[in-house]
Design an enzyme around this catalytic site. Sequence first.
Site, PDB file in Angstrom:
ATOM      1  N   CYS A 117      -4.948  -6.213   7.690  1.00  0.00           N
ATOM      2  CA  CYS A 117      -6.203  -5.881   8.399  1.00  0.00           C
ATOM      3  C   CYS A 117      -7.096  -7.095   8.596  1.00  0.00           C
ATOM      4  CB  CYS A 117      -6.963  -4.823   7.617  1.00  0.00           C
ATOM      5  SG  CYS A 117      -6.048  -3.298   7.512  1.00  0.00           S
ATOM      6  N   HIS A 257     -14.744  -4.948   7.196  1.00  0.00           N
ATOM      7  CA  HIS A 257     -13.581  -4.181   7.659  1.00  0.00           C
ATOM      8  C   HIS A 257     -13.820  -2.711   7.300  1.00  0.00           C
ATOM      9  CE1 HIS A 257      -9.680  -2.651   8.348  1.00  0.00           C
ATOM     10  NE2 HIS A 257      -9.348  -2.557   7.074  1.00  0.00           N
ATOM     11  N   ASN A 287      -9.794   3.912   9.733  1.00  0.00           N
ATOM     12  CA  ASN A 287      -9.385   2.513   9.556  1.00  0.00           C
ATOM     13  C   ASN A 287      -8.417   2.130  10.686  1.00  0.00           C
ATOM     14  OD1 ASN A 287      -8.231   0.098   8.810  1.00  0.00           O
ATOM     15  ND2 ASN A 287      -7.782   0.696   6.706  1.00  0.00           N
TER      16      ASN A 287
HETATM   17  N1  ACO Z   1      -6.870  15.327   0.225  1.00  0.00           N
HETATM   18  C1  ACO Z   1      -7.059  15.926  -0.957  1.00  0.00           C
HETATM   19  N2  ACO Z   1      -6.706  15.362  -2.128  1.00  0.00           N
HETATM   20  C2  ACO Z   1      -6.156  14.142  -2.064  1.00  0.00           C
HETATM   21  C3  ACO Z   1      -5.918  13.464  -0.849  1.00  0.00           C
HETATM   22  C4  ACO Z   1      -6.300  14.129   0.321  1.00  0.00           C
HETATM   23  N3  ACO Z   1      -6.154  13.570   1.546  1.00  0.00           N
HETATM   24  N4  ACO Z   1      -5.351  12.279  -1.117  1.00  0.00           N
HETATM   25  C5  ACO Z   1      -5.236  12.182  -2.442  1.00  0.00           C
HETATM   26  N5  ACO Z   1      -5.710  13.309  -3.016  1.00  0.00           N
HETATM   27  C6  ACO Z   1      -5.769  13.626  -4.447  1.00  0.00           C
HETATM   28  C7  ACO Z   1      -4.806  12.819  -5.257  1.00  0.00           C
HETATM   29  O1  ACO Z   1      -3.526  13.398  -5.230  1.00  0.00           O
HETATM   30  C8  ACO Z   1      -5.440  12.847  -6.619  1.00  0.00           C
HETATM   31  O2  ACO Z   1      -5.129  14.090  -7.202  1.00  0.00           O
HETATM   32  P1  ACO Z   1      -4.801  14.172  -8.783  1.00  0.00           P
HETATM   33  O3  ACO Z   1      -6.056  13.679  -9.455  1.00  0.00           O
HETATM   34  O4  ACO Z   1      -4.511  15.607  -8.972  1.00  0.00           O
HETATM   35  O5  ACO Z   1      -3.640  13.258  -8.983  1.00  0.00           O
HETATM   36  C9  ACO Z   1      -6.937  12.855  -6.307  1.00  0.00           C
HETATM   37  O6  ACO Z   1      -7.057  13.258  -4.935  1.00  0.00           O
HETATM   38  C10 ACO Z   1      -7.597  11.491  -6.464  1.00  0.00           C
HETATM   39  O7  ACO Z   1      -6.796  10.503  -5.836  1.00  0.00           O
HETATM   40  P2  ACO Z   1      -7.167   8.993  -5.876  1.00  0.00           P
HETATM   41  O8  ACO Z   1      -6.103   8.234  -5.160  1.00  0.00           O
HETATM   42  O9  ACO Z   1      -7.524   8.591  -7.258  1.00  0.00           O
HETATM   43  O10 ACO Z   1      -8.503   9.021  -4.996  1.00  0.00           O
HETATM   44  P3  ACO Z   1      -9.484   7.845  -4.697  1.00  0.00           P
HETATM   45  O11 ACO Z   1     -10.842   8.257  -5.067  1.00  0.00           O
HETATM   46  O12 ACO Z   1      -8.985   6.528  -5.210  1.00  0.00           O
HETATM   47  O13 ACO Z   1      -9.430   7.783  -3.129  1.00  0.00           O
HETATM   48  C11 ACO Z   1      -8.464   6.476  -1.362  1.00  0.00           C
HETATM   49  C12 ACO Z   1      -8.229   7.485  -2.466  1.00  0.00           C
HETATM   50  C13 ACO Z   1      -9.434   7.086  -0.373  1.00  0.00           C
HETATM   51  C14 ACO Z   1      -7.158   6.174  -0.678  1.00  0.00           C
HETATM   52  C15 ACO Z   1      -9.088   5.213  -1.957  1.00  0.00           C
HETATM   53  O14 ACO Z   1      -8.339   4.759  -3.052  1.00  0.00           O
HETATM   54  C16 ACO Z   1      -9.165   4.108  -0.960  1.00  0.00           C
HETATM   55  O15 ACO Z   1      -9.856   4.201   0.023  1.00  0.00           O
HETATM   56  N6  ACO Z   1      -8.485   2.979  -1.212  1.00  0.00           N
HETATM   57  C17 ACO Z   1      -8.523   1.840  -0.347  1.00  0.00           C
HETATM   58  C18 ACO Z   1      -7.567   2.068   0.736  1.00  0.00           C
HETATM   59  C19 ACO Z   1      -7.741   1.055   1.771  1.00  0.00           C
HETATM   60  O16 ACO Z   1      -8.827   0.659   2.063  1.00  0.00           O
HETATM   61  N7  ACO Z   1      -6.635   0.659   2.366  1.00  0.00           N
HETATM   62  C20 ACO Z   1      -6.612  -0.186   3.422  1.00  0.00           C
HETATM   63  C21 ACO Z   1      -7.176  -1.531   3.128  1.00  0.00           C
HETATM   64  S1  ACO Z   1      -6.348  -2.743   3.937  1.00  0.00           S
HETATM   65  C22 ACO Z   1      -5.972  -2.102   5.367  1.00  0.00           C
HETATM   66  O17 ACO Z   1      -6.888  -1.668   6.060  1.00  0.00           O
HETATM   67  C23 ACO Z   1      -4.571  -1.987   5.773  1.00  0.00           C
END
Ligand code: ACO
Length: 330
Positions: A117, A257, A287
Amino acid sequence: MVKKDGKIKIRSMGIYLPEKVLTNLDLEKMVETSDEWITTRTGIKERRIAAEEQVTSDLGVAAARQALDRAGLKPEDLDLILVATNSPDTLFPSTACWIQKKLSTREMPAFDLQAGCTGVLYGLIVAEGLILSGVCRRVLLIGVDILSKITNWEDRTTCVLFGDGAGAFILEESDDDSGLLSHFWGADGSLGELLMLPGGGTLHPASEQTVKEKMHYIHMKGNDVFKHAVKRMGESILEALKSAGLDKHQVDFLIPHQANLRIIDAIGERLDLDPEKVVVNVDRYGNMSVATIPVALYELQEEGKLQPGKIVAMVAFGAGFTWASAIYRW
Ligand code: ACO
């Protein structure tokens, strides 16, 4: 030899956003998720999705045409087509070459740059070197991705995050005070496995197995990406500000970003910036990878907020991991 006192400027910008809107409510019907979960964890409400027949170069060409029109230029006035993308039309030829064909330009160099990204900010830095060293006079830099075609729509942990879009800059040497003041870039390949598209390269050549195991889609350890993104983007912006001889309080607009609202807020807080200075459009587009920063900058200009002299800080983080920041005086 790069001219130490020179600067490049963005002469014009263009964007393209696909028409189709996919809302969180639509996603509720596709995977086990909810508008509430997506909104509170990411800040995203909806995203754009390219039509089935659209390929990455189509989006890129549309953004490029608008940037050319706005500058009153023709494709043959360019010296180089540089495309930042993570979802190319084909592994080769490059998307830049497909775009050159669609623009019907004269012969000129064209290549892709792949830096997750962070690609557009890497592209800005590469273009600066080429322009200030006299290799090129005018560069078309495009950031474009169709992540919807490399997303596993059965994986709720990734499919709610991404969208499609394109942004284009026409870059030239600046003849006044405006332009790119400084930048900072870096990468740490040791963390590459935390965010990758594993299949289709020489590591895992396409096979029945790679298709069965969904290896041709984005795989991400979201939590780890989150932590590194906040740390690296915060550090990177401070480094670029230092090189520009500016203090964080002199920043008029921060364009991080647009991956996740919580990451954006955390960076704004680290820099102690008023929330009104932090540009957010992740709620409307999700994103869009390399397209997030050019689209946000374009929208800021459309809103009439980019008055001459305004300081814009841009910062990105992505697969690799890669990170970069740029300080720009409008
Ligand atoms: N809907 C409902 N529940 C969900 C979903 C969903 N879409 N996705 C995950 N969950 C659940 C998980 O299974 C987990 O359940 P569990 O506790 O029973 O295991 C729970 O929600 C929490 O999951 P986490 O992964 O811990 O949630 P988090 O608060 O970390 O949020 C997220 C996840 C949004 C992906 C976050 O980690 C994030 O934004 N990370 C950065 C991602 C990013 O920016 N990537 C790109 C950067 S570089 C680029 O742009 C290519």
